[in-house]
Structure formats: C-alpha cells, structure tokens
Design a protein around this motif. Structure first.
Motif, PDB file in Angstrom:
ATOM      1  N   SER A  86      42.647  18.359  -3.388  1.00 27.77           N
ATOM      2  CA  SER A  86      41.746  19.320  -2.761  1.00 27.77           C
ATOM      3  C   SER A  86      40.336  18.749  -2.739  1.00 27.77           C
ATOM      4  O   SER A  86      39.915  18.069  -3.673  1.00 27.77           O
ATOM      5  CB  SER A  86      41.760  20.645  -3.534  1.00 27.77           C
ATOM      6  N   LEU A  87      39.605  19.054  -1.671  1.00 29.71           N
ATOM      7  CA  LEU A  87      38.257  18.503  -1.468  1.00 29.71           C
ATOM      8  C   LEU A  87      37.234  19.629  -1.523  1.00 29.71           C
ATOM      9  O   LEU A  87      37.336  20.613  -0.785  1.00 29.71           O
ATOM     10  CB  LEU A  87      38.199  17.791  -0.120  1.00 29.71           C
ATOM     11  N   TYR A  88      36.242  19.473  -2.410  1.00 27.01           N
ATOM     12  CA  TYR A  88      35.181  20.467  -2.601  1.00 27.01           C
ATOM     13  C   TYR A  88      33.815  19.815  -2.390  1.00 27.01           C
ATOM     14  O   TYR A  88      33.632  18.623  -2.641  1.00 27.01           O
ATOM     15  CB  TYR A  88      35.219  21.038  -4.018  1.00 27.01           C
ATOM     16  N   VAL A  89      32.841  20.632  -1.964  1.00 29.52           N
ATOM     17  CA  VAL A  89      31.439  20.229  -1.889  1.00 29.52           C
ATOM     18  C   VAL A  89      30.597  21.335  -2.509  1.00 29.52           C
ATOM     19  O   VAL A  89      31.060  22.474  -2.655  1.00 29.52           O
ATOM     20  CB  VAL A  89      30.975  20.000  -0.430  1.00 29.52           C
ATOM     21  N   ASP A  90      29.346  21.007  -2.888  1.00 32.10           N
ATOM     22  CA  ASP A  90      28.406  22.077  -3.197  1.00 32.10           C
ATOM     23  C   ASP A  90      27.809  22.568  -1.877  1.00 32.10           C
ATOM     24  O   ASP A  90      27.939  21.914  -0.840  1.00 32.10           O
ATOM     25  CB  ASP A  90      27.329  21.623  -4.181  1.00 32.10           C
ATOM     26  N   LEU A 110      38.770  16.420  -5.665  1.00 24.06           N
ATOM     27  CA  LEU A 110      37.667  15.496  -5.394  1.00 24.06           C
ATOM     28  C   LEU A 110      36.455  16.331  -5.021  1.00 24.06           C
ATOM     29  O   LEU A 110      36.512  17.176  -4.119  1.00 24.06           O
ATOM     30  CB  LEU A 110      38.024  14.548  -4.251  1.00 24.06           C
ATOM     31  N   LEU A 111      35.355  16.094  -5.715  1.00 26.71           N
ATOM     32  CA  LEU A 111      34.156  16.911  -5.566  1.00 26.71           C
ATOM     33  C   LEU A 111      33.004  16.031  -5.085  1.00 26.71           C
ATOM     34  O   LEU A 111      32.678  15.025  -5.719  1.00 26.71           O
ATOM     35  CB  LEU A 111      33.822  17.547  -6.915  1.00 26.71           C
ATOM     36  N   VAL A 112      32.384  16.379  -3.952  1.00 25.21           N
ATOM     37  CA  VAL A 112      31.256  15.631  -3.394  1.00 25.21           C
ATOM     38  C   VAL A 112      29.987  16.428  -3.667  1.00 25.21           C
ATOM     39  O   VAL A 112      29.905  17.615  -3.352  1.00 25.21           O
ATOM     40  CB  VAL A 112      31.426  15.403  -1.882  1.00 25.21           C
ATOM     41  N   ILE A 113      28.972  15.736  -4.247  1.00 19.75           N
ATOM     42  CA  ILE A 113      27.794  16.427  -4.778  1.00 19.75           C
ATOM     43  C   ILE A 113      26.506  15.838  -4.198  1.00 19.75           C
ATOM     44  O   ILE A 113      26.425  14.659  -3.881  1.00 19.75           O
ATOM     45  CB  ILE A 113      27.775  16.312  -6.320  1.00 19.75           C
ATOM     46  N   ILE A 114      25.490  16.679  -4.087  1.00 20.31           N
ATOM     47  CA  ILE A 114      24.157  16.254  -3.668  1.00 20.31           C
ATOM     48  C   ILE A 114      23.684  15.093  -4.551  1.00 20.31           C
ATOM     49  O   ILE A 114      24.093  14.962  -5.698  1.00 20.31           O
ATOM     50  CB  ILE A 114      23.179  17.451  -3.762  1.00 20.31           C
ATOM     51  N   SER A 115      22.821  14.241  -4.003  1.00 21.67           N
ATOM     52  CA  SER A 115      22.354  13.048  -4.712  1.00 21.67           C
ATOM     53  C   SER A 115      21.885  13.358  -6.129  1.00 21.67           C
ATOM     54  O   SER A 115      21.144  14.316  -6.363  1.00 21.67           O
ATOM     55  CB  SER A 115      21.205  12.395  -3.933  1.00 21.67           C
ATOM     56  N   CYS A 146      37.736  14.064  -9.730  1.00 19.40           N
ATOM     57  CA  CYS A 146      36.809  12.963  -9.462  1.00 19.40           C
ATOM     58  C   CYS A 146      35.559  13.497  -8.765  1.00 19.40           C
ATOM     59  O   CYS A 146      35.641  14.418  -7.947  1.00 19.40           O
ATOM     60  CB  CYS A 146      37.473  11.909  -8.579  1.00 19.40           C
ATOM     61  N   VAL A 147      34.410  12.906  -9.096  1.00 19.69           N
ATOM     62  CA  VAL A 147      33.135  13.346  -8.534  1.00 19.69           C
ATOM     63  C   VAL A 147      32.479  12.187  -7.794  1.00 19.69           C
ATOM     64  O   VAL A 147      32.384  11.074  -8.328  1.00 19.69           O
ATOM     65  CB  VAL A 147      32.190  13.873  -9.631  1.00 19.69           C
ATOM     66  N   GLU A 197      25.188  14.605   2.862  1.00 20.73           N
ATOM     67  CA  GLU A 197      26.304  14.867   1.955  1.00 20.73           C
ATOM     68  C   GLU A 197      27.537  15.293   2.747  1.00 20.73           C
ATOM     69  O   GLU A 197      28.659  14.853   2.468  1.00 20.73           O
ATOM     70  CB  GLU A 197      25.902  15.958   0.962  1.00 20.73           C
ATOM     71  N   GLY A 198      27.315  16.122   3.752  1.00 23.07           N
ATOM     72  CA  GLY A 198      28.426  16.610   4.558  1.00 23.07           C
ATOM     73  C   GLY A 198      29.175  15.504   5.278  1.00 23.07           C
ATOM     74  O   GLY A 198      30.406  15.518   5.362  1.00 23.07           O
ATOM     75  N   LEU A 199      28.443  14.515   5.812  1.00 20.65           N
ATOM     76  CA  LEU A 199      29.099  13.406   6.520  1.00 20.65           C
ATOM     77  C   LEU A 199      29.976  12.590   5.581  1.00 20.65           C
ATOM     78  O   LEU A 199      31.056  12.123   5.966  1.00 20.65           O
ATOM     79  CB  LEU A 199      28.060  12.507   7.187  1.00 20.65           C
ATOM     80  N   VAL A 200      29.518  12.403   4.336  1.00 20.57           N
ATOM     81  CA  VAL A 200      30.354  11.707   3.353  1.00 20.57           C
ATOM     82  C   VAL A 200      31.636  12.495   3.115  1.00 20.57           C
ATOM     83  O   VAL A 200      32.748  11.934   3.098  1.00 20.57           O
ATOM     84  CB  VAL A 200      29.578  11.505   2.035  1.00 20.57           C
TER      85      VAL A 200
END
Length: 313
Positions: free
Chosen positions: A5-9, A89-94, A121-122, A132-135
């Motif tokens: 599963s893919l998550y973002v803030d 998998l979690l994608v986070i702001i810089s 994984c982060v 962040e969204g494009l990543v």
C-alpha cells in the motif's frame, strides 16, 4: 497485482481523482486556527472548498500554525493496514523542510517491531507539495508494474532529487511573518516589486533556498518557465505539476509558457494547506522531472550567502 500500500502525507497535494485512480492514501497534517485544531486535509470535503477558505483566513491575518504529524498519528493510521497483512510504503515531505520525516521513520520502526512479518518503508521525497506528489506517482507506476517495496523505496530515495521545484510568492509578508525573511527585506521587496524565485535545493536534507529574483510577477513566471526549459528532461513525455494559492489565471499563464517549451501533460491544483500557511495566497509553484539537484550548479549555490528557509513544521 499490487503488493504493498502507498501512503503520502497531505503536503503531497495530489488531486483527488488522481489519488483515487492510483490508489494512493493520505495521512493529514493538522493546523491550529486561532487556537482551534483543524485538519489540513479531509477526504469528505472538496479540497478546493477547504483551500479557498484557508487562503481567505490567511488574507485576514488569522493566527495559523502548523505542526508535525506525530509518530503516534502515523502508527495509528498505518496499523490497520499492517495488521491486515499489508506492507506499506510511505512518501514524506523533505526532511529539510519538516521534522515529519523522523516521526514517520520512528512509527515505521515501531510497526515493524510489533508486526515483524511486515515491511514499512519511508521515502524522503526531498520536496514539498506536488514535488512530493510526483515522486509518489512514479512509485505508484513501479508498484503497479509489480516491483517490490524494497525496490520502490530504494528507487524513490535515489531519484527524488531529480524532481525540480521552483516557486514564487505574491506577498513577502507571509515569509516575514513566519520568520523566513526579515521585515526590512519584506518591506523593501514590496516597495521595489521584487518577486523571489525559491527552490528545493540539492543539499542532503533538501531545504527551501533563494534561487533568483525578478522585478514583477510576469517576469517571475517567465523566469520559472526558462528554468524549466533549461532543466527539464524529456518534457514532452513527463507529467508536470503546477500548484497555486488562488491565482488560477497565473497558473494557466505559466502552463501556457511551459507548453511552449515542450510540456504536454500538466496537472494544476490548489496549494496544500500546510505549506501555503508559510508562503501565503498568490504563491505559484512548478514541479517537474529534470536535472539532478545534487549535481546541478544553481544560482543559490553560486551566489554568496544564499538564505536558507528554516523548517516550517
């Protein structure tokens, strides 16, 4: 078949239709408005409505503060997914913009300790907003092609600096109010109609730094479009994103400029609430895949004493 599963803030700023189509889930920031706690993102409320109301509060001088997403909030949001047997998998702001990345990694470690058969994984996006969204969208592509969570996390952390982020603000008082520039600089810049061009830089923990300045709004947009022409890789075959804080006409003008420079697939979205609280209504940003920022010689790197914008949350 999707194997994690893919998550973002919520700073990732991905439009609703795209998020749903790509099965990307959101963990929201909170902000305080005159002391009252509010969500920066609510799945049940149209984002345009939420954003416009937030921008108006900023214009009125309302006291708005942002905060990190706590490790407990990440844990609580992700535990049901992990408990159900899914990796995340979690994608986070810089990490150079916000301490939220550390909170996310702490939560991931706790979840894997409590659920040792699962992986969390982060990825440090080295960006904010649709950078962040494009990543995250590229990682969704890899996930849907069947790549493992480990492969996707490694790819994200190795390639995030290839997303270029440049933006300009309409009113310097918001940067001054949040301590990003001095009041003297803000007043002088306003009197001279100076519009700064800011960037996510190529430092290890990517920060927001000054890149250039332009006299007037139209020149600022033209400068950003010229940066795109110099730094974008295969502009005709990538998704480019523009976010704006209630300046749609300017966003469309910038979109026309980069179309002239090869862009075809352009997302235009309202600016996320967490980031815009520090830069204000009228902010306009461009995000695209291009020159690796760690290797590029930028104006901010060659000019002495480029000012770093401190962490905002």
């Amino acid at each position: 078949m999707k194997n994690f599963s893919l998550y973002v803030d919520s700073a990732a700023n991905i439009p609703e239709a795209i998020r749903h189509a790509r099965d990307i889930r959101v963990i929201p920031y909170h902000c305080t408005v005159n002391g009252d706690d509010r969500l920066c993102f609510d799945e049940n409320v149209p984002f345009e409505e939420t954003a416009l109301a937030h921008y108006e509060l900023l214009r009125q001088g309302t006291d708005i503060k942002t905060s990190l997403i706590s490790s407990a909030a990440f844990y609580d949001a992700l535990e049901p997914e992990v408990k159900a047997g899914n990796d995340v998998l979690l994608v986070i702001i810089s990490s150079g913009v916000s301490g939220t990345f550390k909170q996310a990694t702490d939560a991931a470690a706790m979840l894997m300790q409590d659920y040792p058969d699962r992986k969390v994984c982060v990825v440090d996006s080295a960006n904010a907003s649709m950078g962040e969204g494009l990543v995250a969208l590229r990682l969704a592509d890899l996930r849907d092609l069947g790549e493992s969570i480990e492969t996707c996390a490694k790819w994200g952390n190795e390639n995030a600096f290839k997303v270029n982020s440049f933006f300009t603000v309409d009113d310097l008082k918001y940067l001054s109010r949040s301590g990003r520039i001095s009041k003297t600089v803000a007043i002088a810049g306003t009197l001279l109609n100076v519009k700064p061009i800011l960037q996510a830089d190529g430092s290890k923990n990517a920060k927001i730094t000054a890149y250039a300045k332009a006299r007037g709004r139209k020149k600022a947009l033209a400068t950003i479009a010229d940066i795109f022409a110099r730094r974008a890789e295969r502009p005709e075959s990538q998704t480019v994103a523009i976010t704006h804080a209630d300046c749609l006409q300017d966003a469309q003008m910038l979109a026309d400029m980069i179309r002239e420079r090869g862009a075809k697939d352009i997302i235009i979205e309202y600016y996320d609430l967490c980031t815009v609280s520090h830069v204000g209504p009228g902010t306009l940003a461009l995000f695209f895949w291009g020159t690796d920022r760690r290797n590029a010689a930028t104006a901010a790197e060659t000019q002495p004493a480029a000012k770093t914008i401190p962490k905002n949350a």
